[in-house]
Every structure is written in C-alpha cells, then in structure tokens.
Write an enzyme that holds these catalytic residues in place. Structure first.
Site, PDB file in Angstrom:
ATOM      1  N   ASP A 103       0.832  -1.192   0.000  1.00  0.00           N
ATOM      2  CA  ASP A 103       0.000   0.000   0.000  1.00  0.00           C
ATOM      3  C   ASP A 103       0.872   1.250   0.000  1.00  0.00           C
ATOM      4  OD1 ASP A 103       0.980   0.206   2.539  1.00  0.00           O
ATOM      5  OD2 ASP A 103      -0.895  -0.334   3.544  1.00  0.00           O
ATOM      6  N   VAL A 104       0.219   2.412  -0.030  1.00  0.00           N
ATOM      7  CA  VAL A 104       0.937   3.683  -0.127  1.00  0.00           C
ATOM      8  C   VAL A 104       1.878   3.868   1.054  1.00  0.00           C
ATOM      9  CG1 VAL A 104       0.657   6.183  -0.244  1.00  0.00           C
ATOM     10  CG2 VAL A 104      -0.947   4.708  -1.457  1.00  0.00           C
TER      11      VAL A 104
END
Length: 342
Positions: A103-104
């Site tokens: 994820d980010v």
C-alpha cells in the site's frame, strides 16, 4: 522477420523486483516502469523501410516526338504507411503485472512481470512463498487503523515495558502462529512427511488460510520505539500493523505502526531490488538474467548431495523422534528453531 524492438521485448519477458518508495501508490510505480520500458523498446533502431512496386510515367523527353502513348516503368519506392512517423511506435502497450502489492504507506520489494512472465508471477504466489518485513513501532498510543496516520483514540504509559517482557510476548505470539501453521498444513504429525517438511522449513498451509507468522524477532528496542522482523504467509498490510497493536495490548499498553518495509518476497531480496534510477530496460534485462541464473544455480545445488550441518542433523533427529512418538510439541519446537534460524 523479427524487428529489433521485438527482440528487446522478448529479453524483457521475465520476473524482476523493484524497490517501492513509501508514499507512492503501486499503480503509479507500475505505470512508471511500463513507460520506461516502452521507451527502451521503441528506442531500438527501426528496420529498413518496406519497399513497394509503383508504376511511374516516363519523362516527356523520353517519349517519341508526335507519339500519344504513355510509357510506364516499374520502380521500387518506400512504403510510407509503415513509417514510424505515420504508424507510430511499434509497441504502445506491454503487460506489466504486479505480485503481492504494497500500500501507499509501505515500502520495499515489489515483484513485477512482463509479458508471458505474468503466468509465472501467478504460479509463484500460489506456492505460498514467505515474505520478510521490518516493522517500526511506537509504544504509548492507539489509532483507529493501527498506524501513526490514523485518528488517535488512546494514550497509555509504557515505562513498565522492558526488553525481556517484549521478547517473551513475541515468543508467545510466535508459538501460537506455529500451532496455526501445523493446523492449516493438514499434515499428520506422526508421519515421515511431517518431520521432513519441518526440517526443511517447507511446511505450508494446504489451500486458503488466514495470515500466519512463521518468524518473529526483535531487532531494536529503545522506548517508546522498537523494530521487529517478521516472516509471514498470506499477509496484508493491515495485518502487519495489527501485529504491533496486539503486541502493545499484551504488554498492557498500546502501540502503533510507523513503518512497513518488505525486505524479501519469496526468492527476491532487497539487495537485488531496482531503485528508481534503475527502472530502465538495460537494468531490468540484467535483473531478469540474474534471477534466471540464480534459479538455475539453486536447482543444481538441490540436485547435488550436500553435507548436513550439526544443527540441521540435530533438528532432523528431534523431528524424527517426534514423528515416531507422535509428539506434536516436539515437532513444534523444530519449527520454532527453524523459524529463528537456530
């Protein structure tokens, strides 16, 4: 006839890993890599222009005086329909697949595949490969998403937490996950197969299973900050953050995750992951070659009879005795020693 661009594309069909920086979505990383690879493929020298036959009228000076007949001659001229300025680049899209995503918030090893290698990418993750992570935690606070980016919902004290207490909690969590691994592997603990898989460290869940930790170790402790090394299967980023939350609860406190970094994804390690400045065709081709050569070397090593170390022999004897006696607790100790590399 195969063009130079097609030959470059075939060299790029393989698996390789890149280093995803934190704060960047994996889709943007994939699109950037694809754009760079397309530039490299289309930068290959174009083939010579195709020729076509065209009938041209003879010049007037060649025609006989007083003659009304039109004389045509065959000539070979370039076929402009296939010129790059008319038809555009030879490759306008290539299939770049992404393995287990980050994820980010997370960073680290991200495995990609190009073209036909996307099938190998799918097969790789059906084999339940283990992944290693480094988790940065902070004691004394709790949030709604278990990370420091979430909404703060509680603050607690942590002065009572020592390194010994933290390591005891980690050992307890490690043991419960090893029991879960034995359960989901669906292997009879009293069989030869059980101890052989335990000794080799190849015990894996049979089919779908929840996230399972196969290793958990404390790397650094300086309250309120601490760092864990985790090996796991079928994990998600939220699950990794929740591990730190549960560690805090077991210590009668709270904890949040301040960073997730993947250091290994199956056979791909962080040492071979390409950084942003190396997301180019030549570097990717070199990375694919190194991965293929390492696989060949690994297969050759497994086919050759090797010498067993004393520690491995001791683990095998323990596992063999556990298999004979049906002692699942003894087999569990083999798994734990294997996970911690002892």
């Amino acid at each position: 006839m195969t063009t130079p661009s097609v030959r470059v594309f075939h060299k790029l069909e393989g698996l390789f890993s890149i280093y995803k920086p934190p704060g960047v979505h994996w889709k943007l990383v994939r699109d950037t890599v694809e754009t760079n690879l397309l530039k490299g493929i289309n930068a290959a020298p174009p083939p010579g222009p195709r020729q076509r036959v065209q009938f041209l009228a003879e010049p007037t000076s060649v025609m006989a005086e007083g003659s009304s007949e039109l004389t045509l001659s065959a000539a070979s001229v370039p076929a402009l329909a296939h010129h790059p300025l008319v038809s555009g680049p030879e490759f306008q899209h290539i299939g770049v697949g992404v393995g287990h995503r980050l994820d980010v918030f997370s960073s680290g090893v991200l495995v990609l595949g190009v073209g036909q290698a996307n099938k190998a990418l799918t097969d790789l993750y059906r084999s339940h490969v283990t992944r290693d992570y480094t988790l940065e935690g902070e004691l004394g606070m709790a949030t709604d998403n278990f990370s420091h980016t979430g909404r703060l919902i509680e603050r607690t004290t942590y002065d009572h937490i020592t390194r010994d207490k933290l390591e005891r909690v980690l050992a307890m969590m490690q043991g419960s996950n090893q029991k879960a691994l034995l359960t989901y592997s669906k292997v009879d603990m009293s069989t030869q197969e059980a101890y052989e898989l335990a000794v080799k460290g190849e015990l894996r869940p049979d089919g779908k299973s929840p996230p399972i930790m196969t290793g958990l170790r404390l790397l650094h402790f300086q309250p309120p900050h601490f760092t864990l090394e985790v090996q796991c299967l079928n994990e998600t980023q939220r699950y990794l953050c929740r591990i730190l939350h549960e560690v805090g609860l077991e210590l009668r406190s709270t904890a949040v995750c301040k960073g997730v970094r993947r250091t290994r994804d199956g056979p791909f390690t962080i040492q071979h992951a390409l950084t942003h400045q190396h997301w180019t065709s030549p570097d990717v081709i070199q990375a694919i070659r190194q991965y293929r050569s390492s696989r060949k070397a690994g297969k050759a090593k497994h086919t050759q009879p090797g010498k067993d170390t004393g520690t491995a022999s001791q683990r095998q004897e323990m596992a063999e005795e556990a298999a004979v006696t049906g002692d699942s607790h003894r087999l569990l100790s083999v798994l734990t020693s294997k996970a911690f590399g002892s």
